[in-house]
Design a protein around this motif. Sequence first.
Motif, PDB file in Angstrom:
ATOM      1  N   MET A 165       0.857  -1.185   0.000  1.00 33.70           N
ATOM      2  CA  MET A 165       0.000   0.000   0.000  1.00 33.70           C
ATOM      3  C   MET A 165       0.893   1.235   0.000  1.00 33.70           C
ATOM      4  SD  MET A 165      -2.982  -0.856   2.754  1.00 33.70           S
ATOM      5  CE  MET A 165      -4.294  -2.017   2.415  1.00 33.70           C
TER       6      MET A 165
ATOM      7  N   HIS B 200      -0.147  -3.147  -3.837  1.00 32.19           N
ATOM      8  CA  HIS B 200      -1.483  -3.443  -3.324  1.00 32.19           C
ATOM      9  C   HIS B 200      -2.306  -2.164  -3.472  1.00 32.19           C
ATOM     10  CE1 HIS B 200      -4.277  -5.930  -1.085  1.00 32.19           C
ATOM     11  NE2 HIS B 200      -4.394  -5.047  -0.115  1.00 32.19           N
TER      12      HIS B 200
ATOM     13  N   ASN C 295      -2.204  -6.407  -7.020  1.00 35.64           N
ATOM     14  CA  ASN C 295      -3.564  -6.789  -6.640  1.00 35.64           C
ATOM     15  C   ASN C 295      -4.213  -5.560  -6.021  1.00 35.64           C
ATOM     16  OD1 ASN C 295      -2.771  -6.818  -3.769  1.00 35.64           O
ATOM     17  ND2 ASN C 295      -1.723  -8.724  -4.308  1.00 35.64           N
TER      18      ASN C 295
ATOM     19  N   HIS D 207      -6.712  -3.858  -2.742  1.00 35.44           N
ATOM     20  CA  HIS D 207      -7.283  -3.998  -1.410  1.00 35.44           C
ATOM     21  C   HIS D 207      -8.724  -4.480  -1.527  1.00 35.44           C
ATOM     22  CE1 HIS D 207      -7.670  -3.397   2.794  1.00 35.44           C
ATOM     23  NE2 HIS D 207      -8.322  -2.251   2.753  1.00 35.44           N
TER      24      HIS D 207
ATOM     25  N   HIS E 195      -9.728  -7.061  -2.873  1.00 38.50           N
ATOM     26  CA  HIS E 195      -9.909  -7.737  -4.160  1.00 38.50           C
ATOM     27  C   HIS E 195     -10.728  -6.908  -5.144  1.00 38.50           C
ATOM     28  CE1 HIS E 195      -8.445 -11.097  -1.810  1.00 38.50           C
ATOM     29  NE2 HIS E 195      -9.473 -10.984  -1.004  1.00 38.50           N
TER      30      HIS E 195
ATOM     31  N   ARG F 259      -2.807 -11.008  -9.051  1.00 41.07           N
ATOM     32  CA  ARG F 259      -3.455 -12.043  -8.228  1.00 41.07           C
ATOM     33  C   ARG F 259      -4.838 -12.372  -8.763  1.00 41.07           C
ATOM     34  NH1 ARG F 259      -4.812 -10.281  -2.351  1.00 41.07           N
ATOM     35  NH2 ARG F 259      -2.740 -11.063  -1.805  1.00 41.07           N
TER      36      ARG F 259
ATOM     37  N   TYR G  45      -2.278 -15.773   1.919  1.00 38.42           N
ATOM     38  CA  TYR G  45      -1.999 -14.436   2.443  1.00 38.42           C
ATOM     39  C   TYR G  45      -2.591 -14.251   3.836  1.00 38.42           C
ATOM     40  CZ  TYR G  45      -6.707 -12.618   1.401  1.00 38.42           C
ATOM     41  OH  TYR G  45      -8.051 -12.389   1.377  1.00 38.42           O
TER      42      TYR G  45
ATOM     43  N   HIS H 250      -2.514 -11.203   7.421  1.00 35.47           N
ATOM     44  CA  HIS H 250      -2.358  -9.808   7.837  1.00 35.47           C
ATOM     45  C   HIS H 250      -1.636  -9.782   9.183  1.00 35.47           C
ATOM     46  CE1 HIS H 250      -5.856  -9.883   5.123  1.00 35.47           C
ATOM     47  NE2 HIS H 250      -5.515  -8.665   4.777  1.00 35.47           N
TER      48      HIS H 250
END
Length: 233
Positions: A1, A25, A93, A95, A97, A121, A183, A185
Amino acid sequence: MVTAPAAADAVARARRLPGLAVGLHLVLADGPSALPPSRIPALVDARGQFGNHMARDGVRFFFLPHVRRQLAEEIRAQFEAFAATGLPLDHVNAHKHFHLHPTVLSLILSIGRDYGLRAVRWPAEPGSGPWLKPWLALMRHRLRRAGMLSNDHVFGIHQTGGMDEQALLDVVQRLPDGLSEVYLHPATHGELTPAMADYRHADELAALLSPRVRQAVEERCQLCHGFSDPAAA
């Protein structure tokens, strides 16, 4: 990010780990923008924050040309910010999706080529709801047509925020053939954002550091160093 508060620290750490594959991201929901609000007033509030009304925003992306133009500017700005880090771009990819949205994916593919985009992704987890299957199939077709590398499966959606040691072991034990992305967090504490209030970040970090998980991975998996690793092909 690239717009997140700890982005500079993350970039510094990545530079010290040249074998680490790093991706962009994209944040187009529930987070800060790269451009100021005056440039993209149809996308963010006065503080430069994207909202979390993704269904509504998705409709606006598709039907409103002026919103699409601002969306394209913001996506390009985030690609620019990643390029400015000097890190090789392994994949992209979005955030939550959001790149599953056809308009967002189109902009990622067209803009991304200017920045060396090679992999995206594919957010397809076994057991995904039937309503998602047509969208996933369309996305897969478009990625292949565009010559993009992508994974065959992803794990971590159904148990997002709760990928503790046992959940991660369960995933490793039942990985299907092909290239899978798992994945999490991980963090040392919780409440990173209001939207992640229930996430067990410390448990996910402990899972990644677990000797049991490490042993299971060594026994059952061939690790790939990013989408650009020949072993991922």
